[in-house]
Design an enzyme around this catalytic site. Structure first.
Site, PDB file in Angstrom:
ATOM      1  N   GLY A 194       0.939  -1.115  -0.099  1.00 53.66           N
ATOM      2  CA  GLY A 194      -0.153  -0.081   0.044  1.00 53.66           C
ATOM      3  C   GLY A 194       0.860   1.249   0.126  1.00 53.66           C
ATOM      4  N   ARG A 250       4.233   5.954   1.772  1.00 51.88           N
ATOM      5  CA  ARG A 250       4.788   7.192   1.985  1.00 51.88           C
ATOM      6  C   ARG A 250       4.187   7.897   0.815  1.00 51.88           C
ATOM      7  NH1 ARG A 250      10.650   7.154  -0.678  1.00 51.88           N
ATOM      8  NH2 ARG A 250      10.572   5.323  -1.984  1.00 51.88           N
ATOM      9  N   ARG A 293      -2.443  -0.779  -9.812  1.00 50.36           N
ATOM     10  CA  ARG A 293      -1.045  -1.638 -10.542  1.00 50.36           C
ATOM     11  C   ARG A 293      -1.676  -3.086 -10.359  1.00 50.36           C
ATOM     12  NH1 ARG A 293       2.945   1.446  -7.130  1.00 50.36           N
ATOM     13  NH2 ARG A 293       2.116   3.483  -6.606  1.00 50.36           N
ATOM     14  N   ASP A 345       3.879  -4.671  -7.869  1.00 50.59           N
ATOM     15  CA  ASP A 345       3.386  -3.499  -7.489  1.00 50.59           C
ATOM     16  C   ASP A 345       3.816  -2.306  -8.270  1.00 50.59           C
ATOM     17  OD1 ASP A 345       5.542  -4.579  -5.703  1.00 50.59           O
ATOM     18  OD2 ASP A 345       5.893  -2.645  -4.789  1.00 50.59           O
ATOM     19  N   ASN A 346       4.992  -2.588  -9.064  1.00 51.75           N
ATOM     20  CA  ASN A 346       5.408  -1.387  -9.736  1.00 51.75           C
ATOM     21  C   ASN A 346       5.117  -1.655 -11.378  1.00 51.75           C
ATOM     22  OD1 ASN A 346       6.600  -0.446  -7.427  1.00 51.75           O
ATOM     23  ND2 ASN A 346       8.573  -1.302  -7.726  1.00 51.75           N
TER      24      ASN A 346
HETATM   25  P1  AMP Z   1       9.003   1.010  -3.499  1.00 55.07           P
HETATM   26  O1  AMP Z   1      10.100   0.123  -3.236  1.00 55.07           O
HETATM   27  O2  AMP Z   1       9.095   2.411  -3.538  1.00 55.07           O
HETATM   28  O3  AMP Z   1       8.364   0.552  -4.838  1.00 55.07           O
HETATM   29  O4  AMP Z   1       8.211   0.631  -2.275  1.00 55.07           O
HETATM   30  C1  AMP Z   1       7.576  -0.652  -2.002  1.00 55.07           C
HETATM   31  C2  AMP Z   1       6.807  -0.443  -0.724  1.00 55.07           C
HETATM   32  O5  AMP Z   1       7.483   0.020   0.505  1.00 55.07           O
HETATM   33  C3  AMP Z   1       5.503   0.551  -0.928  1.00 55.07           C
HETATM   34  O6  AMP Z   1       4.346   0.036  -0.399  1.00 55.07           O
HETATM   35  C4  AMP Z   1       6.022   1.801  -0.310  1.00 55.07           C
HETATM   36  O7  AMP Z   1       4.872   2.608  -0.092  1.00 55.07           O
HETATM   37  C5  AMP Z   1       6.775   1.298   0.881  1.00 55.07           C
HETATM   38  N1  AMP Z   1       8.047   2.278   1.188  1.00 55.07           N
HETATM   39  C6  AMP Z   1       9.039   2.517   0.682  1.00 55.07           C
HETATM   40  N2  AMP Z   1       9.785   3.534   1.368  1.00 55.07           N
HETATM   41  C7  AMP Z   1       8.975   3.720   2.427  1.00 55.07           C
HETATM   42  C8  AMP Z   1       9.075   4.697   3.648  1.00 55.07           C
HETATM   43  N3  AMP Z   1      10.306   5.531   3.860  1.00 55.07           N
HETATM   44  N4  AMP Z   1       7.997   4.585   4.386  1.00 55.07           N
HETATM   45  C9  AMP Z   1       7.105   3.990   4.445  1.00 55.07           C
HETATM   46  N5  AMP Z   1       6.947   3.050   3.651  1.00 55.07           N
HETATM   47  C10 AMP Z   1       7.889   3.072   2.368  1.00 55.07           C
HETATM   48 MG    MG Z   2       6.622   0.966  -5.655  1.00 55.41          MG
END
Ligand code: AMP
Ligand code: MG
Length: 489
Positions: free
Chosen positions: A94, A97, A187, A256-257
């Site tokens: 979800g 951030r 997604r 998720d991406n």
């Molecule tokens: P990402 O690697 O950016 O695709 O993120 C993968 C998951 O980790 C997603 O659910 C993001 O919302 C969560 N996420 C990444 N960085 C943070 C952060 N600093 N704080 C909270 N959730 C994060």
């Molecule tokens: Mg992501």
């Protein structure tokens, strides 16, 4: 936090359809206000494209708006729920951030998600701080806008603000928020989340919502779920073909991406390849090369199979029949991909019509580039007679290949001009070279945006032979140290 009643005439036109979906799809949450927002970069052209007008808003209020400290009237902020296979492992995720500010309609009723990334904790944050760092947010800005200019579907970047707060990573870093614009944030992982909750009504709601938003042409189809699968497969296949065309490595193709719209989304450890090597991986966490350059097509297929699994209950009442239908469809990905890839490569080489030796001709060029560690982008520039350092192209094996290419080029007797015209549409002259991106980010981190603005300006016209861009065309000097990227944190 107050609503921006005082700031008029921006022309926001919010119509927030996602926030009306059942609660399981999202959490209603406000961005966490930040201490001292400061505007770093603002994409005026994109604002104009969206029919937004910020000309009467002063810099201080822009910073308040793009940090979420001041929320525009009509917005309704939510964090979206989704799941994902991260490096093959399933997790409920979800927006941990990010918050969706709302959906803005432009003058032609095109719908755009406006999202803040780095806007504070949500119930999906797990152990994260909900924040983002200036360097990676500026990197997303540069690369996503470059991908857009390369005519590749992508989310866009409207603004980056510094929060005035430090963020704890390996050391203390400058906090920042990116305003991201997307045709939606649906997604593959959104479908996985709803499927995992095992409520068929919600799954139907999600399919209907997606079709309404992205694929209205199949709205009254009797085989809606199957048609949706076909269309998403088509778009994601086209997307990965485009990435392969320009040498882009997404770096973290977790489910998720992967956007259902077929847009490039979630710029983390992505980067462009310099010298051609199909095994190229930049991401420091991708130890086994799952998301290496040449693995992107099979991973797209793997992700589509995860999407297909979600739709099985809606395709046929008989589960076995349903599984057979989607399996046959997904198995066909390879054929679709190869045909599209071959045509894309013919365009890159300026080849008209078809010849049975085309695949061999193309693969021989790739083998030569790989063996001789030659730059991918510049090889096609050389073929287009764009001036670049040509020392690599004096090799006798290349000259032999060149003669074969020239002979093949005469098929259907197109003129040289016609050939070059086709190639110029397909082969970028300039890409965001890793060392130039790093150089611009380093300066921007120190508060000097001159290099970044120049880089952005050049990357706006990647297919044009611009003056004085030599330093943007040369690959990074070979330093012995491999270029590494890190997840955008
Ligand atoms: P990402 O690697 O950016 O695709 O993120 C993968 C998951 O980790 C997603 O659910 C993001 O919302 C969560 N996420 C990444 N960085 C943070 C952060 N600093 N704080 C909270 N959730 C994060
Ligand atoms: Mg992501």
């Amino acid at each position: 936090m107050n609503k921006s009643k005082k700031i008029k005439n921006i022309n926001w036109f919010f119509d927030n359809s996602y926030s009306k979906l059942p609660n399981i799809f999202k959490e209603h949450i406000k961005p966490t206000p930040v201490h001292n927002p400061e505007l770093v970069i603002f994409n005026e052209e994109l604002a104009t494209d969206l029919n937004l007008d910020f000309s009467n808003v002063n810099t201080m209020n822009l910073a308040k708006l793009f940090s979420g400290n001041l929320l525009p009237e009509g917005s309704n902020t939510i964090a979206q729920a989704y799941a994902g296979h991260q490096f093959g492992h399933f997790t409920m995720l979800g927006d941990g951030r990010a918050v969706l500010l709302g959906e803005h309609l432009d003058n032609n009723s095109n719908r755009f998600d406006i999202q803040f990334k780095g806007s504070g904790r949500t119930s999906f944050s797990r152990s994260g701080d909900g924040r983002a760092v200036l360097g990676p947010m500026l990197r997303e800005y540069v690369i996503s806008e470059a991908i857009h200019a390369l005519n590749i579907p992508t989310t866009r970047s409207l603004a980056v603000v510094k929060t005035g707060e430090k963020v704890v990573r390996d050391n203390l870093l400058e906090g920042a928020i990116l305003t991201r614009v997307a045709s939606s944030h649906l997604r593959v992982g959104t479908f996985q989340y709803i499927t995992a909750k095992q409520n068929i009504e919600n799954l139907n709601t999600l399919v209907d919502y997606t079709v309404e938003r992205h694929y209205p042409q199949i709205k009254s189809s009797k085989t809606k779920a199957l048609d949706l699968l076909n269309l998403v497969m088509e778009n994601q296949c086209q997307l990965v073909i485009n990435w392969m065309r320009v040498g882009f490595i997404h770096g973290v193709m977790n489910t998720d991406n992967m956007a259902i719209s077929g847009e490039t989304i979630d710029y983390g450890p992505c980067a462009f390849m310099d010298q051609y090597d199909p095994k190229t991986v930049f991401s420091s966490i991708d130890k086994f090369g799952r998301y290496a350059y040449s693995n992107q097509p099979p991973i797209t297929k793997w992700n589509l199979a995860r999407f297909a699994e979600c739709l099985i209950p809606l395709i046929d009442k008989n589960e076995d029949a349903s599984i057979k239908i989607v399996t046959d469809l997904i198995d066909n990905f390879q054929n679709i991909y190869e045909e599209k890839w071959l045509n894309m490569m013919r365009d890159k080489l300026g080849l008209f019509g078809e010849d049975k030796e085309d695949k061999k001709l193309i693969n021989d060029l790739f083998n030569w580039m790989e063996k001789n560690k030659v730059d991918y982008t510049n090889t096609f520039c050389h073929l287009m007679e764009i001036k670049i350092d040509d020392k690599d192209y004096k090799d006798k094996n290349f000259i032999e290949w060149l003669n074969r290419w020239k002979k093949r080029s005469k098929l259907n007797s197109p003129s040289k001009e016609k050939q070059i015209k086709l190639m110029k549409k397909t082969n970028p002259i300039v890409i965001p070279r890793n060392h130039k991106v790093e150089e611009a980010l380093k300066e921007a981190n120190k508060g000097n945006l001159e290099k970044m603005n120049k880089l952005n300006a050049i990357l706006k016209n990647p297919y044009k032979n611009q003056n004085e861009i030599e330093e943007y065309q040369v690959p990074a000097p070979i330093s012995g140290e491999k270029y590494q990227t890190f997840c955008g944190t």
